[in-house]
Scaffold this active site. Structure first.
Site: not given
Length: 203
Positions: A65, A89, A68, A85
């Site tokens: 995470d 999450d 990226d 993203d």
């Protein structure tokens, strides 16, 4: 609360790793999806009764995470990448409590439902604030360079990851920990509503 401090510590090494991966043709979206698979694998291990073992893919997913975004900054950010993203999450953040509920529905069900409700409320205030901030061209990099406007709060990503790690190490404490953390999430969300009322007054 701790995200801004953590960003100062982790951003330099992540930026170096991100540039190296971008030069090798690794895409930010691929790393985002790999992180999601790792996070869901952690949730599955928790549901199967192996929370300590779940720590490995859980922490690996959080590394992905961070990577990226570093890759995206090195190769060029996209709107879809930012959207993917934050979507991944939120799915990860919901999947971990769900894993504990599935591991013991009778014992963990009520506390897990309350925790997920607090996440839902907190996420709504976060995304709603980000939308209004974008409309007013507000910018901040206190928590790193993001595709969305990230507001601070008592509980942020760092605290949530620490919370998940503690749950994996002490699964028997899920019920009191979930009630307590959920209460703090409600407080964080309510504080963000108050902040929005100040920042976005009636026109």
């Amino acid at each position: 609360m701790l995200d801004a401090m953590m960003r100062r510590l982790i951003d330099p090494p992540l930026a170096r790793m991100g540039r190296a991966l971008a030069m090798r043709g690794v895409s930010a979206d691929a790393v985002t999806l790999a992180g999601l698979v790792l996070g869901l694998s952690a949730a599955a291990l928790i549901a199967l009764g192996a929370p300590v073992l779940a720590l490995v893919p859980l922490l690996a997913s959080r590394l992905a995470d961070g990577l990226d975004g570093a890759i995206a900054r090195a190769s060029g950010k996209t709107d879809f990448g930012g959207y993917l993203d934050i979507t991944c999450d939120f799915l990860f953040y919901g999947a971990i409590p769900l894993g504990f509920v599935l591991a013991d529905p009778a014992a963990n069900g009520a506390a897990g439902a309350a925790l997920l409700t607090s996440f839902y409320f907190n996420g709504a205030t976060f995304l709603g604030f980000a939308i209004l901030a974008e409309r007013r061209s507000m910018r901040t990099e206190a928590r790193g360079v993001k595709s969305l406007y990230f507001t601070g709060g008592l509980l942020e990503g760092t605290e949530t990851i620490v919370f998940f790690v503690v749950l994996c190490l002490w699964p028997e404490g899920f019920v009191p920990l979930a009630w307590g953390f959920g209460g703090l999430c409600f407080f964080t969300a309510a504080s963000r509503v108050v902040l929005a009322r100040r920042v976005f007054p009636d026109e």
